[in-house]
Design a protein around this motif. Structure first.
Motif, short mmCIF file in Angstrom:
data_model
loop_
_atom_site.label_atom_id
_atom_site.label_comp_id
_atom_site.label_asym_id
_atom_site.label_seq_id
_atom_site.Cartn_x
_atom_site.Cartn_y
_atom_site.Cartn_z
N GLY A 36 0.77 -1.23 0.00
CA GLY A 36 0.00 0.00 0.00
C GLY A 36 0.80 1.28 0.00
O GLY A 36 0.24 2.35 0.18
N ILE A 37 2.08 1.21 -0.22
CA ILE A 37 2.92 2.41 -0.26
C ILE A 37 3.04 2.87 -1.71
O ILE A 37 3.22 2.06 -2.61
CB ILE A 37 4.32 2.13 0.33
CG1 ILE A 37 4.21 1.73 1.79
CG2 ILE A 37 5.23 3.35 0.16
CD1 ILE A 37 5.52 1.27 2.39
N THR A 38 2.91 4.17 -1.92
CA THR A 38 3.08 4.75 -3.25
C THR A 38 4.37 5.58 -3.25
O THR A 38 4.55 6.43 -2.38
CB THR A 38 1.89 5.63 -3.64
OG1 THR A 38 0.70 4.84 -3.61
CG2 THR A 38 2.06 6.21 -5.04
N LYS A 87 1.96 6.88 2.39
CA LYS A 87 1.61 5.68 3.14
C LYS A 87 0.55 6.03 4.17
O LYS A 87 0.74 6.94 4.97
CB LYS A 87 2.85 5.11 3.84
CG LYS A 87 2.56 3.86 4.63
CD LYS A 87 3.80 3.35 5.32
CE LYS A 87 3.45 2.11 6.12
NZ LYS A 87 4.58 1.66 6.91
N ASP A 88 -0.55 5.32 4.14
CA ASP A 88 -1.65 5.50 5.10
C ASP A 88 -2.08 6.96 5.19
O ASP A 88 -2.28 7.51 6.28
CB ASP A 88 -1.24 4.99 6.49
CG ASP A 88 -0.90 3.51 6.48
OD1 ASP A 88 -1.50 2.77 5.67
OD2 ASP A 88 -0.04 3.10 7.28
N GLY A 89 -2.19 7.65 4.07
CA GLY A 89 -2.63 9.04 4.06
C GLY A 89 -1.56 10.04 4.46
O GLY A 89 -1.81 11.23 4.50
N SER A 90 -0.38 9.58 4.76
CA SER A 90 0.73 10.45 5.15
C SER A 90 1.66 10.62 3.95
O SER A 90 1.97 9.66 3.26
CB SER A 90 1.46 9.82 6.33
OG SER A 90 2.71 10.41 6.52
N VAL A 91 2.12 11.85 3.71
CA VAL A 91 3.00 12.14 2.58
C VAL A 91 4.33 12.67 3.12
O VAL A 91 4.35 13.56 3.97
CB VAL A 91 2.37 13.19 1.64
CG1 VAL A 91 3.32 13.50 0.48
CG2 VAL A 91 1.04 12.72 1.12
N ARG A 92 5.42 12.10 2.62
CA ARG A 92 6.77 12.53 3.02
C ARG A 92 7.64 12.64 1.78
O ARG A 92 7.43 11.95 0.81
CB ARG A 92 7.42 11.50 3.94
CG ARG A 92 6.78 11.37 5.25
CD ARG A 92 7.50 10.26 6.02
NE ARG A 92 7.05 10.30 7.37
CZ ARG A 92 7.78 10.77 8.37
NH1 ARG A 92 8.98 11.20 8.17
NH2 ARG A 92 7.30 10.79 9.57
#
Length: 143
Positions: A36-38, A87-92
């Motif tokens: 699930g990681i983009t 990942k899980d709605g978090s952007v880095r």
């Protein structure tokens, strides 16, 4: 205005540069993993271009087209610099090769990770305290 052969050289070279560089060269196509990681690659693109030409006069008489000499060239440099990680709605943004700098730059880059770790520790501690408050006391259970 008379069309010169150097125009054709330059137009052809510029078309080839346009083919090589588009928005997908700088911000790449998303890569999705099984968990699930983009990942979206980010690159630094620079290019250079040069061209020139000249007509040469000959002594062979009027009415003949003078010879022409010309050339063009282009170069492209693409450096991957970062990955956008979703990942899980978090952007880095994860730097691939951080620029050389002093210790302060490296420390500033580490701050977001340190804050996340502290938040996780505080959340775990709150869960542990909440779980211990909800358990009945062993001494009061006998009474």
């Amino acid at each position: 205005m008379e069309r010169k052969p150097v125009n054709d050289f330059i137009n052809t070279a510029m078309e080839k540069v346009r083919e090589m560089i588009d928005a997908n060269t700088i911000i790449g196509q998303p890569i999705r993993t099984d968990d699930g990681i983009t990942l979206i690659p980010v690159s630094h693109v620079s290019f250079g271009f040069a061209g020139g030409g000249s007509d040469f006069q000959t002594k062979h008489g009027a009415g003949k087209q003078d010879p022409f000499g010309g050339a063009t060239g282009a170069g492209v440099k693409i450096n991957p610099v970062a990955m956008i990680v979703i990942k899980d709605g978090s952007v880095r943004v994860m730097n691939i090769a951080p620029p050389p700098g002093d210790g302060l730059d490296k420390l500033i880059d580490m701050v977001p990770d340190v804050i996340d770790r502290v938040e996780n520790m505080v959340a775990k501690k709150k869960k542990a305290v909440a779980a211990s408050d909800s358990e009945p006391d062993a001494e009061n259970a006998d009474n």
